[in-house]
Design a protein around this motif. Structure first.
Motif, PDB file in Angstrom:
ATOM      1  N   PHE A  21       0.986  -1.496  -0.029  1.00 50.58           N
ATOM      2  CA  PHE A  21      -0.281  -0.364   0.087  1.00 50.58           C
ATOM      3  C   PHE A  21       1.159   1.177  -0.148  1.00 50.58           C
ATOM      4  O   PHE A  21       0.477   1.868  -0.967  1.00 50.58           O
ATOM      5  CB  PHE A  21      -0.885  -0.235   1.597  1.00 50.58           C
ATOM      6  CG  PHE A  21      -2.452  -0.677   1.245  1.00 50.58           C
ATOM      7  CD1 PHE A  21      -1.852  -1.523   0.205  1.00 50.58           C
ATOM      8  CD2 PHE A  21      -3.069  -1.199   2.508  1.00 50.58           C
ATOM      9  CE1 PHE A  21      -3.363  -2.654   0.314  1.00 50.58           C
ATOM     10  CE2 PHE A  21      -3.981  -2.359   1.939  1.00 50.58           C
ATOM     11  CZ  PHE A  21      -3.422  -3.301   0.905  1.00 50.58           C
ATOM     12  N   LEU A  22       1.426   1.265   0.661  1.00 47.59           N
ATOM     13  CA  LEU A  22       2.814   2.339   0.551  1.00 47.59           C
ATOM     14  C   LEU A  22       3.747   3.057  -0.390  1.00 47.59           C
ATOM     15  O   LEU A  22       3.286   3.747  -0.784  1.00 47.59           O
ATOM     16  CB  LEU A  22       3.522   1.861   1.297  1.00 47.59           C
ATOM     17  CG  LEU A  22       4.812   2.656   1.659  1.00 47.59           C
ATOM     18  CD1 LEU A  22       4.670   4.433   2.661  1.00 47.59           C
ATOM     19  CD2 LEU A  22       5.701   2.679   2.399  1.00 47.59           C
ATOM     20  N   ARG A  23       3.741   1.025  -1.872  1.00 43.93           N
ATOM     21  CA  ARG A  23       4.594   2.273  -2.843  1.00 43.93           C
ATOM     22  C   ARG A  23       3.848   2.384  -3.665  1.00 43.93           C
ATOM     23  O   ARG A  23       3.643   3.527  -4.592  1.00 43.93           O
ATOM     24  CB  ARG A  23       4.960   0.710  -3.265  1.00 43.93           C
ATOM     25  CG  ARG A  23       5.398   0.544  -4.224  1.00 43.93           C
ATOM     26  CD  ARG A  23       6.172  -0.331  -5.328  1.00 43.93           C
ATOM     27  NE  ARG A  23       6.444  -0.990  -6.617  1.00 43.93           N
ATOM     28  CZ  ARG A  23       7.998  -0.060  -7.357  1.00 43.93           C
ATOM     29  NH1 ARG A  23       8.535   0.506  -6.714  1.00 43.93           N
ATOM     30  NH2 ARG A  23       8.054  -0.011  -8.119  1.00 43.93           N
ATOM     31  N   HIS A  24       1.783   2.344  -3.719  1.00 40.78           N
ATOM     32  CA  HIS A  24       1.065   2.588  -3.910  1.00 40.78           C
ATOM     33  C   HIS A  24       0.756   3.923  -4.466  1.00 40.78           C
ATOM     34  O   HIS A  24       1.071   4.382  -5.149  1.00 40.78           O
ATOM     35  CB  HIS A  24      -0.651   0.726  -3.802  1.00 40.78           C
ATOM     36  CG  HIS A  24      -1.495   1.327  -4.868  1.00 40.78           C
ATOM     37  ND1 HIS A  24      -1.929   1.136  -6.345  1.00 40.78           N
ATOM     38  CD2 HIS A  24      -2.812   2.664  -4.344  1.00 40.78           C
ATOM     39  CE1 HIS A  24      -2.609   1.819  -6.533  1.00 40.78           C
ATOM     40  NE2 HIS A  24      -3.217   2.379  -5.837  1.00 40.78           N
ATOM     41  N   ARG A  25       0.589   3.923  -2.233  1.00 40.16           N
ATOM     42  CA  ARG A  25       0.374   5.648  -2.462  1.00 40.16           C
ATOM     43  C   ARG A  25       1.542   6.862  -3.078  1.00 40.16           C
ATOM     44  O   ARG A  25       1.380   7.264  -3.579  1.00 40.16           O
ATOM     45  CB  ARG A  25       0.556   5.814  -1.141  1.00 40.16           C
ATOM     46  CG  ARG A  25      -0.741   5.220  -0.699  1.00 40.16           C
ATOM     47  CD  ARG A  25      -1.298   5.654   0.812  1.00 40.16           C
ATOM     48  NE  ARG A  25      -0.452   4.950   1.514  1.00 40.16           N
ATOM     49  CZ  ARG A  25      -0.579   4.448   2.575  1.00 40.16           C
ATOM     50  NH1 ARG A  25      -0.721   3.255   2.064  1.00 40.16           N
ATOM     51  NH2 ARG A  25       1.173   4.285   3.539  1.00 40.16           N
ATOM     52  N   GLY A  26       2.761   5.716  -3.049  1.00 40.27           N
ATOM     53  CA  GLY A  26       3.724   6.604  -3.756  1.00 40.27           C
ATOM     54  C   GLY A  26       3.922   6.865  -5.008  1.00 40.27           C
ATOM     55  O   GLY A  26       4.495   7.856  -5.068  1.00 40.27           O
ATOM     56  N   ARG A  27       3.552   5.689  -5.672  1.00 39.25           N
ATOM     57  CA  ARG A  27       3.950   6.237  -7.192  1.00 39.25           C
ATOM     58  C   ARG A  27       2.373   6.736  -7.570  1.00 39.25           C
ATOM     59  O   ARG A  27       2.987   7.364  -8.660  1.00 39.25           O
ATOM     60  CB  ARG A  27       2.753   5.119  -7.871  1.00 39.25           C
ATOM     61  CG  ARG A  27       4.258   3.695  -7.391  1.00 39.25           C
ATOM     62  CD  ARG A  27       4.784   2.363  -8.680  1.00 39.25           C
ATOM     63  NE  ARG A  27       3.003   1.825  -8.875  1.00 39.25           N
ATOM     64  CZ  ARG A  27       2.492   1.596  -9.449  1.00 39.25           C
ATOM     65  NH1 ARG A  27       2.403   1.962 -10.048  1.00 39.25           N
ATOM     66  NH2 ARG A  27       1.356   0.901  -9.085  1.00 39.25           N
ATOM     67  N   ARG A  28       1.482   7.285  -6.788  1.00 38.80           N
ATOM     68  CA  ARG A  28       0.434   8.321  -7.462  1.00 38.80           C
ATOM     69  C   ARG A  28       0.920  10.310  -6.375  1.00 38.80           C
ATOM     70  O   ARG A  28      -0.075  10.440  -6.747  1.00 38.80           O
ATOM     71  CB  ARG A  28      -0.923   7.533  -6.160  1.00 38.80           C
ATOM     72  CG  ARG A  28      -1.496   6.448  -8.531  1.00 38.80           C
ATOM     73  CD  ARG A  28      -2.205   5.492  -7.431  1.00 38.80           C
ATOM     74  NE  ARG A  28      -2.963   4.617  -8.491  1.00 38.80           N
ATOM     75  CZ  ARG A  28      -1.975   3.374  -8.729  1.00 38.80           C
ATOM     76  NH1 ARG A  28      -0.760   3.328  -8.158  1.00 38.80           N
ATOM     77  NH2 ARG A  28      -2.509   2.741  -9.835  1.00 38.80           N
ATOM     78  N   GLY A  29       2.024   9.927  -5.566  1.00 40.47           N
ATOM     79  CA  GLY A  29       2.560  11.021  -5.108  1.00 40.47           C
ATOM     80  C   GLY A  29       1.431  11.217  -4.151  1.00 40.47           C
ATOM     81  O   GLY A  29       1.579  12.312  -4.023  1.00 40.47           O
ATOM     82  N   ARG A  30       1.069  10.051  -3.571  1.00 38.46           N
ATOM     83  CA  ARG A  30       0.207  10.462  -2.161  1.00 38.46           C
ATOM     84  C   ARG A  30       1.023  10.057  -0.722  1.00 38.46           C
ATOM     85  O   ARG A  30       0.608  10.247   0.165  1.00 38.46           O
ATOM     86  CB  ARG A  30      -1.212   9.367  -2.293  1.00 38.46           C
ATOM     87  CG  ARG A  30      -1.893   9.899  -3.021  1.00 38.46           C
ATOM     88  CD  ARG A  30      -3.529   8.696  -3.331  1.00 38.46           C
ATOM     89  NE  ARG A  30      -3.939   9.297  -4.111  1.00 38.46           N
ATOM     90  CZ  ARG A  30      -4.592   8.302  -4.790  1.00 38.46           C
ATOM     91  NH1 ARG A  30      -5.183   7.547  -4.305  1.00 38.46           N
ATOM     92  NH2 ARG A  30      -5.833   9.348  -6.045  1.00 38.46           N
TER      93      ARG A  30
END
Length: 450
Positions: free
Chosen positions: A362-371
């Motif tokens: 989830f952290l990587r998912h948010r990071g790739r979307r700038g969140r």
């Protein structure tokens, strides 16, 4: 989600510009926890005294025995929804205690004061009761319950990452609130039966139990879940989406108040108004929200399957682990295998491994979307090191689960070592993933490769 060690700290306080600053006494963790526990305990004692005063000792005991029946089922249901990335129990305990003690106390005091003031001002007690139930009560009660969601969102931000987290915290808070409210209503109904001689299925107690515990145990959770969804949308939004982050919780709270007002006012819609509102609004809304939460959970599992292959290619996870960790059935089999062969501690380690892997996905998912926040790198390193510390027990269990659930967990091609790093398969970027492999036998960070 298993508990991670906090950020690196210093015994006397954080370092600010190279200067060691001693925290004030009110900033210490034990002071904050102590104040919160004291507040909830005092609220619980006061609400206990108020309910007992209105119902009598015998009525209170009967109401308590009947009101507790749906609580384990509701808490278990919300915990089941949170299986992909389970939050810590302390958040659920706080949410339930806040709903049962603080929110209930605020509601009883504010509702009584407002209804009495309206009756005195208008000289119309019946109108005051109607206005209090349809306008005052929804506003006060939903605001009091929403405060618990807001506190978890602000002070346990790591544990509040999406819609499911908001639903679970809001639902457990409302379950605690409904528990205290049911004690009051059932205890009062029992007192009425004692005076009128009502017995059996024809008694007021039986009717109250049927309506509040059998037909609509999900009523309060359903209202407050709308607020939780609003906070979940805010958690998923980027920092730059300020309007959306502000309006989503407010919109959820207003929807919760509106549905609560409709539910409270259903008895005023005629002889069958309650059943009409129940069939036309409550049951469909419950089904729709249940579908939304389950769909969100399946989306979370898909995120795990899509994000973790990058860490498998980098050597932090086994080749098949992303697919095993993206299946609830495979996760359960891995925990059962570890518990059967190595004991309860091993099963707990596997469960923590699954939770940490989900968190890093989830952290990587948010990071790739700038969140992701400014602590992205530190948080990622904490999670990966926590995974690495449990790999000896978790990997055999996950490999067993992969063999048993082969159709669910297809094998991933092993990464190829080229002497300078792992070559990712087509379509799996390694940007931002710390490398770990034969040239780096211990968990550590290399500069981001591009």
């Amino acid at each position: 989600m298993a508990t991670l060690p906090p950020y690196p700290t210093y015994p006397d306080g954080p370092v600010d510009g190279g200067v060691l600053r001693h925290p004030h006494w009110w900033q210490r963790r034990w002071v904050r926890y102590g104040a919160l526990i004291t507040l909830l305990a005092l609220s619980g004692l006061v609400i206990l005294a108020l309910v007992r005063q209105q119902t009598g000792t015998e009525g209170f005991l009967v109401g308590l025995a009947l009101a507790v029946l749906p609580v384990p089922l509701l808490v278990a249901a919300f915990r089941w929804l949170d299986r992909v990335e389970p939050g810590p129990w302390r958040n659920l305990v706080f949410a339930f205690a806040w709903g049962a003690c603080a929110a209930a106390l605020i509601a009883i005091v504010a509702n009584s004061f407002a209804t009495r003031w309206i009756a005195t001002t208008t000289a119309d007690p019946n109108g005051a009761d109607t206005l209090g139930a349809t306008v005052i009560a929804p506003f006060v009660e939903e605001s009091a319950k929403a405060a618990a969601v807001l506190l978890v969102f602000l002070f346990r931000r790591r544990d509040f990452t999406g819609i499911v987290d908001g639903v679970v915290i809001a639902g457990v808070t409302a379950t605690g609130f409904a528990f205290t409210e049911n004690i009051l209503y059932l205890g009062t109904a029992f007192g009425t039966d004692q005076m009128s001689g009502g017995r059996g299925l024809a008694s007021v107690t039986a009717a109250t139990f049927f309506v509040r515990v059998v037909m609509s145990p999900f009523a309060h959770p359903l209202f407050t879940v709308l607020t939780g969804i609003g906070f979940g949308i805010t958690a998923l939004s980027a920092e730059r989406q300020r309007v959306r982050r502000l309006l989503a919780p407010l919109g959820g709270l207003l929807l919760a108040m509106g549905m609560h007002a409709m539910w409270n006012g259903s008895a005023k819609f005629g002889e069958y108004g309650f059943f009409a509102v129940y069939a036309a609004f409550m049951a469909p809304a419950f089904g729709l929200l249940t579908w939304l939460v389950i769909w969100t959970r399946q989306r979370e599992l898909r995120t795990v399957r899509e994000e973790l292959p990058a860490y498998a290619v980098a050597g932090w996870l086994g080749p098949v682990e992303p697919f095993v960790l993206g299946s609830l059935r495979a996760r359960r089999l891995a925990r059962e295998y570890a518990g059967h062969h190595f004991g309860k501690e091993a099963a707990r380690s596997v469960a923590e491994y699954e939770a940490f892997a989900t968190s890093v996905a989830f952290l990587r998912h948010r990071g790739r979307r700038g969140r992701a926040g400014a602590d992205f790198i530190v948080r990622e390193r904490e999670l990966l090191c926590a995974l690495w510390a449990r790999r000896a027990v978790a990997r055999p269990a996950l490999e067993y689960a992969a063999r048993v659930t082969a159709p669910v967990a297809p094998a991933m091609a092993p990464p190829v070592w080229h002497g300078h790093g792992y070559a990712p398969p087509h379509g799996v970027p390694l940007y931002g993933v710390p490398q770990h492999g034969p040239a780096a036998p211990y968990p550590g960070y290399n500069p981001y490769r591009r």
